[in-house]
Design a protein around this motif. Structure first.
Motif, mmCIF file in Angstrom:
data_model
loop_
_atom_site.group_PDB
_atom_site.id
_atom_site.type_symbol
_atom_site.label_atom_id
_atom_site.label_comp_id
_atom_site.label_asym_id
_atom_site.label_seq_id
_atom_site.Cartn_x
_atom_site.Cartn_y
_atom_site.Cartn_z
ATOM 1 N N SER A 3 0.828 -1.202 0.000
ATOM 2 C CA SER A 3 0.000 0.000 0.000
ATOM 3 C C SER A 3 0.868 1.260 0.000
ATOM 4 O O SER A 3 0.613 2.216 -0.727
ATOM 5 N N ALA A 4 1.907 1.245 0.817
ATOM 6 C CA ALA A 4 2.728 2.450 0.976
ATOM 7 C C ALA A 4 3.564 2.729 -0.271
ATOM 8 O O ALA A 4 3.613 3.858 -0.770
ATOM 9 N N GLY A 43 4.324 3.030 -3.903
ATOM 10 C CA GLY A 43 3.524 3.134 -5.124
ATOM 11 C C GLY A 43 3.943 4.346 -5.921
ATOM 12 O O GLY A 43 5.109 4.777 -5.873
ATOM 13 N N LEU A 44 2.988 4.927 -6.609
ATOM 14 C CA LEU A 44 3.292 6.104 -7.427
ATOM 15 C C LEU A 44 3.810 7.244 -6.559
ATOM 16 O O LEU A 44 4.570 8.089 -7.025
ATOM 17 N N GLY A 45 3.378 7.270 -5.303
ATOM 18 C CA GLY A 45 3.838 8.316 -4.387
ATOM 19 C C GLY A 45 5.357 8.357 -4.315
ATOM 20 O O GLY A 45 5.966 9.434 -4.288
ATOM 21 N N ASN A 46 5.991 7.187 -4.299
ATOM 22 C CA ASN A 46 7.443 7.133 -4.156
ATOM 23 C C ASN A 46 8.164 7.446 -5.458
ATOM 24 O O ASN A 46 9.173 8.138 -5.471
ATOM 25 N N ILE A 58 -8.512 10.238 -4.311
ATOM 26 C CA ILE A 58 -7.135 9.873 -4.677
ATOM 27 C C ILE A 58 -7.156 8.884 -5.848
ATOM 28 O O ILE A 58 -6.471 9.067 -6.846
ATOM 29 N N TYR A 86 -5.058 8.903 -9.251
ATOM 30 C CA TYR A 86 -4.001 7.892 -9.165
ATOM 31 C C TYR A 86 -4.075 6.948 -10.372
ATOM 32 O O TYR A 86 -3.060 6.584 -10.955
ATOM 33 N N PHE A 99 0.681 10.907 2.405
ATOM 34 C CA PHE A 99 0.336 10.230 1.151
ATOM 35 C C PHE A 99 1.197 8.986 0.944
ATOM 36 O O PHE A 99 0.696 7.895 0.673
ATOM 37 N N THR A 100 2.488 9.155 1.108
ATOM 38 C CA THR A 100 3.388 8.049 0.785
ATOM 39 C C THR A 100 3.249 6.889 1.766
ATOM 40 O O THR A 100 3.456 5.740 1.412
ATOM 41 N N LEU A 101 2.864 7.197 3.021
ATOM 42 C CA LEU A 101 2.683 6.101 3.981
ATOM 43 C C LEU A 101 1.230 5.617 4.021
ATOM 44 O O LEU A 101 0.856 4.814 4.864
ATOM 45 N N MET A 160 -6.474 8.195 6.004
ATOM 46 C CA MET A 160 -7.767 7.910 5.375
ATOM 47 C C MET A 160 -8.294 6.516 5.688
ATOM 48 O O MET A 160 -9.284 6.079 5.096
ATOM 49 N N ALA A 213 -6.784 3.554 5.262
ATOM 50 C CA ALA A 213 -6.285 2.403 4.498
ATOM 51 C C ALA A 213 -5.487 1.470 5.411
ATOM 52 O O ALA A 213 -5.711 0.253 5.450
ATOM 53 N N SER A 266 -5.685 -0.658 -1.627
ATOM 54 C CA SER A 266 -5.897 -0.182 -0.255
ATOM 55 C C SER A 266 -6.691 1.126 -0.231
ATOM 56 O O SER A 266 -7.255 1.490 0.792
ATOM 57 N N LEU A 267 -6.709 1.833 -1.350
ATOM 58 C CA LEU A 267 -7.492 3.072 -1.395
ATOM 59 C C LEU A 267 -8.992 2.782 -1.316
ATOM 60 O O LEU A 267 -9.761 3.583 -0.807
HETATM 61 N N1 PFF Z 1 0.952 5.379 -0.505
HETATM 62 C C1 PFF Z 1 0.573 5.324 -1.878
HETATM 63 C C2 PFF Z 1 1.748 5.801 -2.722
HETATM 64 O O1 PFF Z 1 2.733 6.313 -2.171
HETATM 65 O O2 PFF Z 1 1.684 5.668 -3.922
HETATM 66 C C3 PFF Z 1 -0.660 6.133 -2.182
HETATM 67 C C4 PFF Z 1 -1.778 5.909 -1.213
HETATM 68 C C5 PFF Z 1 -2.320 4.629 -1.033
HETATM 69 C C6 PFF Z 1 -2.229 6.972 -0.449
HETATM 70 C C7 PFF Z 1 -3.308 4.435 -0.095
HETATM 71 C C8 PFF Z 1 -3.221 6.783 0.498
HETATM 72 C C9 PFF Z 1 -3.739 5.507 0.653
HETATM 73 F F1 PFF Z 1 -4.663 5.323 1.532
#
Ligand code: PFF
Length: 468
Positions: free
Chosen positions: A26-27, A29-32, A109, A113, A246-248, A252, A254, A343-344
């Motif tokens: 979950s953590a 992903g595109l965020g990183n 998101i 996303y 966001f990255t963790l 929300m 999740a 996880s979203l």
């Molecule tokens: N953490 C995910 C990312 O870094 O790509 C994005 C994300 C997933 C944000 C789940 C929030 C969430 F609940």
């Protein structure tokens, strides 16, 4: 994955490891790989990275422990976990709004996303057919521009990604996800390491390193207008904190939803440390791979959301075996986005399926359908609706959703979770659920969740709106 059903309400992850893998899935992903480099580029580098790391440590990790412990204690969807815990602890039923807010944030998101995941999807094909071969900065920009100019292509890939997400969610957290992540995360790590190696050899590595790690607060915290007049801005701090959430995947529900499937003998503290470390490492490696290439190819670090998609193809186009590496890399990025998008929607789907109200496939289809619809606007933000008449404060619908969710909604959710755990429920609940080995460690965490994290979030908010 085998199930140990010792809760009548929820199924549980088969092993401790399974929880960890899902949370890391979950953590990371595109965020990183997409967002961290592009916002670091926009906000000027080192000082921004430092603030982001401090936010991970002092706000993100303590809030993650709180989310997991609430989820595991509640053993229900975030909405009902908050309701039940508030009832058991005799505090206000309004806390369930945290769960509702999370469901809404998850929708928003996912609706942008999936468009970015769609870019990665499109680039799997581009890589495979050799479009990256011999690409220079200009060519890479044109390739990306062609994609974002086409509403049809964006909508196609967005739709495919939403369908993929819906299918896995329909099957439940017990599906093949665990096995998939066990393989894919290490592979993604190896591929990023290869890219960092390439950036060392072929990019301007020293400049990239300086950009990422030289802490120059002046450069980050002042904005200069065209006339050369510079003023202080606190916005980078807000964005750095927002990105830590966001990255963790925090703020929300999740991680709370995943925590509700976590077995009792797993340690929340050490799981949190592992998840945060893995996530941070992947983001920093993405930065180390991208910025040397950005500088060596005369690209603009502040180019915005397309940064990764215009910098990495140049590298793949020039390195030996780049066609294979490029295809594989974007494929892994799609998978990493996939395990995050699941996880979203999990908080919403868990709520809809609770107490046998709806079947998982039905719930997943409803949520997926709504997210798809909302996502159409994000895809059109790059073409049909990109004009100024469709913008608010100079931001397109896509930008607004990206900014609002990460920088406002997730930190607000995190603030509520910190206040609930630190103040509304008394210390016995977190103390017994965390079961930290040392009382000092518990006191340190408790102090952080009661004082440091909430004060930090509020101060950053006040700062950003110009009150401080
Ligand atoms: N953490 C995910 C990312 O870094 O790509 C994005 C994300 C997933 C944000 C789940 C929030 C969430 F609940």
């Amino acid at each position: 994955m085998a199930l140990s059903v010792n809760s009548v309400i929820h199924n549980q992850w088969s092993t401790r490891m399974a929880f960890m893998l899902a949370a890391i899935g979950s953590a990371v992903g595109l965020g990183n790989i997409w967002k961290f480099p592009y916002i670091t580029g926009e906000y000027g580098g080192g000082a921004f990275v430092l603030v982001y790391l401090v936010c991970i440590l002092l706000i993100g990790m303590p809030v993650m422990m709180a989310e997991i412990l609430l989820g595991r204690r509640g053993r229900r969807s975030p909405i009902n976990t908050m309701r039940e815990l508030a009832r058991a602890e005799k505090t206000s039923p309004a806390w369930r709004l945290v769960g509702w807010g999370g469901v809404l944030t998850g929708f928003l998101i996912l609706s942008f996303y999936s468009v970015v995941a769609g870019w990665a999807f499109a680039y799997v094909i581009e890589g495979a057919v050799g479009s990256f071969n011999g690409l220079d900065g200009e060519g890479a920009g044109a390739l990306f521009g062609d994609l974002t100019d086409s509403p049809g292509r964006l909508l196609f890939w967005h739709s495919l990604f939403i369908i993929m997400t819906t299918l896995v969610v329909a099957k439940g957290v017990r599906s093949g996800l665990e096995r998939l992540i066990t393989w894919l995360m290490p592979l993604l790590f190896v591929l990023l390491a290869v890219l960092v190696g390439y950036a060392m050899a072929a990019g301007d590595f020293a400049r990239g390193l300086h950009f990422l790690f030289d802490v120059n607060f002046d450069r980050v915290f002042t904005v200069c207008d065209e006339a050369g007049v510079c003023t202080f801005t606190a916005e980078p701090v807000l964005v750095a904190m927002g990105h830590a959430f966001f990255t963790l995947s925090l703020g929300m529900g999740a991680i709370m939803a995943y925590g509700s499937y976590m077995p009792h003998d797993a340690s929340i503290g050490s799981s949190t440390v592992m998840i945060a470390l893995a996530d941070t490492l992947i983001a920093l490696m993405a930065g180390l791979a991208i910025f040397p290439l950005v500088f060596a190819n005369g690209l603009e670090p502040g180019a915005g959301p397309g940064l990764v998609f215009v910098s990495l193809p140049i590298a793949f186009g020039a390195m030996p075996g780049g066609q294979v590496f490029g295809t594989l890399f974007f494929l892994l990025l799609v998978f990493a986005a996939w395990s995050s998008s699941i996880s979203l929607v999990e908080p919403a789907v868990a709520w809809l399926t609770e107490d046998e109200r709806l079947s998982r496939p039905k719930a997943a289809a409803i949520i997926g359908g709504l997210a798809w619809l909302l996502g159409v606007g994000s895809a059109l933000s790059f073409n049909v609706w990109s004009g100024e008449e469709y913008q608010v404060f100079g931001k397109t619908l896509f930008d607004i959703k990206d900014y609002l969710t990460a920088n406002i909604m997730l930190p607000l959710g995190g603030l509520a979770i910190a206040l609930f755990t630190g103040w509304a429920v008394g210390h016995r609940l977190p103390e017994s659920e965390l079961a930290l080995r040392s009382p000092t460690l518990f006191r340190a965490w408790y102090f952080t969740i009661r004082y440091i994290a909430p004060t930090g979030i509020v101060l950053i908010f006040l700062n950003a709106i110009g009150v401080l």
